[in-house]
Write an enzyme that holds these catalytic residues in place. Structure first.
Site, PDB file in Angstrom:
ATOM      1  N   ALA A 158       1.728   5.373  63.319  1.00  0.00           N
ATOM      2  CA  ALA A 158       2.261   6.698  62.960  1.00  0.00           C
ATOM      3  C   ALA A 158       1.150   7.748  62.994  1.00  0.00           C
ATOM      4  O   ALA A 158       1.320   8.850  63.526  1.00  0.00           O
ATOM      5  CB  ALA A 158       2.896   6.637  61.570  1.00  0.00           C
ATOM      6  N   SER A 159      -0.007   7.391  62.453  1.00  0.00           N
ATOM      7  CA  SER A 159      -1.094   8.381  62.386  1.00  0.00           C
ATOM      8  C   SER A 159      -1.575   8.759  63.785  1.00  0.00           C
ATOM      9  O   SER A 159      -1.865   9.918  64.068  1.00  0.00           O
ATOM     10  CB  SER A 159      -2.261   7.842  61.550  1.00  0.00           C
ATOM     11  OG  SER A 159      -2.939   6.791  62.231  1.00  0.00           O
ATOM     12  N   LYS A 160      -1.647   7.791  64.692  1.00  0.00           N
ATOM     13  CA  LYS A 160      -2.189   8.074  66.023  1.00  0.00           C
ATOM     14  C   LYS A 160      -1.184   8.838  66.891  1.00  0.00           C
ATOM     15  O   LYS A 160      -1.577   9.679  67.699  1.00  0.00           O
ATOM     16  CB  LYS A 160      -2.640   6.780  66.700  1.00  0.00           C
ATOM     17  CG  LYS A 160      -3.872   6.160  66.030  1.00  0.00           C
ATOM     18  CD  LYS A 160      -5.075   7.099  66.074  1.00  0.00           C
ATOM     19  CE  LYS A 160      -6.358   6.442  65.601  1.00  0.00           C
ATOM     20  NZ  LYS A 160      -7.532   7.331  65.679  1.00  0.00           N
ATOM     21  N   ASN A 207     -13.498  11.717  66.044  1.00  0.00           N
ATOM     22  CA  ASN A 207     -13.427  10.297  66.406  1.00  0.00           C
ATOM     23  C   ASN A 207     -13.273   9.380  65.186  1.00  0.00           C
ATOM     24  O   ASN A 207     -12.789   8.260  65.322  1.00  0.00           O
ATOM     25  CB  ASN A 207     -14.707   9.944  67.190  1.00  0.00           C
ATOM     26  CG  ASN A 207     -14.948   8.466  67.254  1.00  0.00           C
ATOM     27  OD1 ASN A 207     -14.311   7.750  68.030  1.00  0.00           O
ATOM     28  ND2 ASN A 207     -15.859   7.959  66.414  1.00  0.00           N
ATOM     29  N   VAL A 212     -15.178  13.018  56.059  1.00  0.00           N
ATOM     30  CA  VAL A 212     -14.408  14.039  56.778  1.00  0.00           C
ATOM     31  C   VAL A 212     -12.982  14.229  56.251  1.00  0.00           C
ATOM     32  O   VAL A 212     -12.216  15.007  56.799  1.00  0.00           O
ATOM     33  CB  VAL A 212     -14.376  13.766  58.306  1.00  0.00           C
ATOM     34  CG1 VAL A 212     -15.719  14.005  58.935  1.00  0.00           C
ATOM     35  CG2 VAL A 212     -13.856  12.365  58.622  1.00  0.00           C
ATOM     36  N   ILE A 247     -10.838  -1.802  72.603  1.00  0.00           N
ATOM     37  CA  ILE A 247     -12.248  -1.545  72.911  1.00  0.00           C
ATOM     38  C   ILE A 247     -13.091  -2.377  71.937  1.00  0.00           C
ATOM     39  O   ILE A 247     -12.773  -2.467  70.742  1.00  0.00           O
ATOM     40  CB  ILE A 247     -12.588  -0.039  72.738  1.00  0.00           C
ATOM     41  CG1 ILE A 247     -11.569   0.861  73.475  1.00  0.00           C
ATOM     42  CG2 ILE A 247     -14.023   0.264  73.187  1.00  0.00           C
ATOM     43  CD1 ILE A 247     -11.516   0.701  74.969  1.00  0.00           C
ATOM     44  N   TYR A 249      -0.986   2.883  61.037  1.00  0.00           N
ATOM     45  CA  TYR A 249      -1.929   3.248  62.108  1.00  0.00           C
ATOM     46  C   TYR A 249      -1.160   3.885  63.274  1.00  0.00           C
ATOM     47  O   TYR A 249      -1.535   4.948  63.772  1.00  0.00           O
ATOM     48  CB  TYR A 249      -2.679   1.994  62.567  1.00  0.00           C
ATOM     49  CG  TYR A 249      -3.780   2.263  63.571  1.00  0.00           C
ATOM     50  CD1 TYR A 249      -4.990   2.825  63.165  1.00  0.00           C
ATOM     51  CD2 TYR A 249      -3.615   1.957  64.918  1.00  0.00           C
ATOM     52  CE1 TYR A 249      -5.996   3.070  64.087  1.00  0.00           C
ATOM     53  CE2 TYR A 249      -4.615   2.195  65.843  1.00  0.00           C
ATOM     54  CZ  TYR A 249      -5.817   2.751  65.417  1.00  0.00           C
ATOM     55  OH  TYR A 249      -6.815   3.003  66.326  1.00  0.00           O
ATOM     56  N   SER A 269      -4.924   6.825  70.203  1.00  0.00           N
ATOM     57  CA  SER A 269      -4.899   5.375  70.466  1.00  0.00           C
ATOM     58  C   SER A 269      -3.702   5.009  71.336  1.00  0.00           C
ATOM     59  O   SER A 269      -2.675   5.706  71.323  1.00  0.00           O
ATOM     60  CB  SER A 269      -4.785   4.613  69.141  1.00  0.00           C
ATOM     61  OG  SER A 269      -4.550   3.236  69.372  1.00  0.00           O
TER      62      SER A 269
HETATM   63  P1  NAI Z   1     -15.698   2.145  64.300  1.00  0.00           P
HETATM   64  O1  NAI Z   1     -15.233   1.530  63.048  1.00  0.00           O
HETATM   65  O2  NAI Z   1     -16.960   1.665  64.919  1.00  0.00           O
HETATM   66  O3  NAI Z   1     -15.815   3.725  64.157  1.00  0.00           O
HETATM   67  C1  NAI Z   1     -15.136   4.506  63.206  1.00  0.00           C
HETATM   68  C2  NAI Z   1     -16.178   5.332  62.477  1.00  0.00           C
HETATM   69  O4  NAI Z   1     -15.504   6.276  61.637  1.00  0.00           O
HETATM   70  C3  NAI Z   1     -17.081   4.474  61.584  1.00  0.00           C
HETATM   71  O5  NAI Z   1     -18.437   4.736  61.896  1.00  0.00           O
HETATM   72  C4  NAI Z   1     -16.733   4.933  60.185  1.00  0.00           C
HETATM   73  O6  NAI Z   1     -17.822   4.893  59.294  1.00  0.00           O
HETATM   74  C5  NAI Z   1     -16.257   6.360  60.429  1.00  0.00           C
HETATM   75  N1  NAI Z   1     -15.414   6.853  59.338  1.00  0.00           N
HETATM   76  C6  NAI Z   1     -14.353   6.230  58.808  1.00  0.00           C
HETATM   77  N2  NAI Z   1     -13.864   6.953  57.786  1.00  0.00           N
HETATM   78  C7  NAI Z   1     -14.625   8.073  57.691  1.00  0.00           C
HETATM   79  C8  NAI Z   1     -14.639   9.196  56.828  1.00  0.00           C
HETATM   80  N3  NAI Z   1     -13.727   9.342  55.849  1.00  0.00           N
HETATM   81  N4  NAI Z   1     -15.589  10.157  57.014  1.00  0.00           N
HETATM   82  C9  NAI Z   1     -16.512  10.026  57.991  1.00  0.00           C
HETATM   83  N5  NAI Z   1     -16.558   8.980  58.838  1.00  0.00           N
HETATM   84  C10 NAI Z   1     -15.628   8.009  58.681  1.00  0.00           C
HETATM   85  O7  NAI Z   1     -14.492   1.953  65.333  1.00  0.00           O
HETATM   86  P2  NAI Z   1     -14.192   2.588  66.765  1.00  0.00           P
HETATM   87  O8  NAI Z   1     -13.383   1.601  67.463  1.00  0.00           O
HETATM   88  O9  NAI Z   1     -15.399   3.118  67.405  1.00  0.00           O
HETATM   89  O10 NAI Z   1     -13.221   3.792  66.375  1.00  0.00           O
HETATM   90  C11 NAI Z   1     -13.402   5.121  66.797  1.00  0.00           C
HETATM   91  C12 NAI Z   1     -12.015   5.754  66.981  1.00  0.00           C
HETATM   92  O11 NAI Z   1     -11.372   5.118  68.080  1.00  0.00           O
HETATM   93  C13 NAI Z   1     -11.094   5.603  65.780  1.00  0.00           C
HETATM   94  O12 NAI Z   1     -10.385   6.808  65.584  1.00  0.00           O
HETATM   95  C14 NAI Z   1     -10.156   4.488  66.214  1.00  0.00           C
HETATM   96  O13 NAI Z   1      -8.903   4.567  65.581  1.00  0.00           O
HETATM   97  C15 NAI Z   1     -10.053   4.795  67.705  1.00  0.00           C
HETATM   98  N6  NAI Z   1      -9.573   3.683  68.521  1.00  0.00           N
HETATM   99  C16 NAI Z   1     -10.298   2.516  68.625  1.00  0.00           C
HETATM  100  C17 NAI Z   1      -9.824   1.491  69.405  1.00  0.00           C
HETATM  101  C18 NAI Z   1     -10.548   0.200  69.559  1.00  0.00           C
HETATM  102  O14 NAI Z   1      -9.976  -0.744  70.144  1.00  0.00           O
HETATM  103  N7  NAI Z   1     -11.777   0.059  69.084  1.00  0.00           N
HETATM  104  C19 NAI Z   1      -8.536   1.608  70.121  1.00  0.00           C
HETATM  105  C20 NAI Z   1      -7.888   2.871  69.969  1.00  0.00           C
HETATM  106  C21 NAI Z   1      -8.412   3.862  69.189  1.00  0.00           C
END
Ligand code: NAI
Length: 250
Positions: A158-160, A89, A63, A188, A156, A143
């Site tokens: 800054a981006s969020k 996401n 993406v 999470i 991280y 986030s």
């Molecule tokens: P995760 O690592 O399971 O999910 C992130 C997904 O994004 C992965 O499946 C990955 O393959 C995909 N991804 C990464 N780069 C990509 C790219 N260039 N093109 C397509 N897909 C890509 O982790 P999670 O925790 O489910 O993260 C989801 C969102 O939630 C993220 O934006 C993360 O920053 C945000 N977040 C997560 C928190 C947590 O504690 N887990 C807290 C706050 C925000």
């Protein structure tokens, strides 16, 4: 079915929060397009959705890539002819002190967390603005770190913070046709936090600092994203929903 006849794109749908959102939207009748880098992970989530009689479509792509995102738009246009729900996401983290942070790593995190939100929103909102009859929604996953910056995650944080403000700017521009909101999760339990949470001292420090006394589950964020994507949130745009288990009030 709340989302019958609706088409939803979820980026980063192969794991964690994205997978939980995809399953939830499909359960409520949406045709869900699972976007992510790794086909295998997307297939696994898709199989679970199909087993529950949901409709899911796997679209492996990066993406952050302009051309790839344009191709995604063409695919949605030709396969469905409409787009109602977009959940940006996909994201990535990484820990580094400012001293050790390289320009390459800074840029990688900005590309995945921020550029992708801009690029996918810009490109796919063209489809959402066509045939302006129904409620349409974009939800961007920001986030807690976008509200409270932390040491060793300057890139991280800054981006969020930028995702939260970008979402507001986009909401102003796409109103009244498309609602745009963001969600800011706290800690999470997902693959993103898995390594850290395996460290008992780290986990218990987080639990102590969280008013609700525990780490969150992907489904608890999926609930909020599902609500924001539904017409029950029809008067919400330009909002950020903080779901941090009370981290900021302790
Ligand atoms: P995760 O690592 O399971 O999910 C992130 C997904 O994004 C992965 O499946 C990955 O393959 C995909 N991804 C990464 N780069 C990509 C790219 N260039 N093109 C397509 N897909 C890509 O982790 P999670 O925790 O489910 O993260 C989801 C969102 O939630 C993220 O934006 C993360 O920053 C945000 N977040 C997560 C928190 C947590 O504690 N887990 C807290 C706050 C925000």
């Amino acid at each position: 079915m709340r989302f019958g006849n609706k088409v939803a794109v979820i980026t980063g749908a192969g794991s964690g929060i994205g997978a939980a959102v995809a399953k939830r939207l499909a359960k409520e009748g949406a045709k869900v397009v699972l976007v992510g880098r790794t086909k295998q992970k997307l297939d696994r989530v898709s199989n679970e959705i199909v087993k529950e009689n949901g409709l899911s479509y796997v679209y492996p792509t990066d993406v952050t890539d302009d051309q790839a995102v344009n191709q995604l738009k063409d695919y949605i246009q030709s396969e469905f002819g409409q787009l109602d729900i977009l959940v940006n996401n996909a994201g990535s983290s990484g820990k580094s002190s400012i001293r050790d942070l390289t320009s390459e790593e800074w840029q990688r995190v900005q590309d995945v967390n921020l550029k992708s939100v801009f690029l996918v929103s810009k490109t796919l909102s063209e489809l959402m603005l066509e045939g302006l009859k129904r409620d349409r929604s974009i939800v961007n996953v920001a986030s807690l770190s976008g509200h409270k910056a932390g040491a060793r995650i300057p890139h991280y944080s800054a981006s969020k913070a930028a995702v939260i403000n970008f979402s507001k700017a986009l909401a102003a521009e796409l109103a009244p046709h498309v609602r745009v909101n963001s969600v800011s999760p706290g800690f999470i339990e997902t693959p993103l936090t898995e390594a850290g949470l395996q460290n008992e001292r780290f986990q218990s420090a987080i639990e102590q600092h969280t008013a609700l006394g525990r780490v969150g589950k992907p489904d608890e964020i999926a609930n909020i994203i599902t609500f924001l994507s539904s017409s029950e949130a029809s008067y919400m745009t330009g909002s950020d929903v903080l779901a941090d288990g009370g981290w900021l009030i302790t």
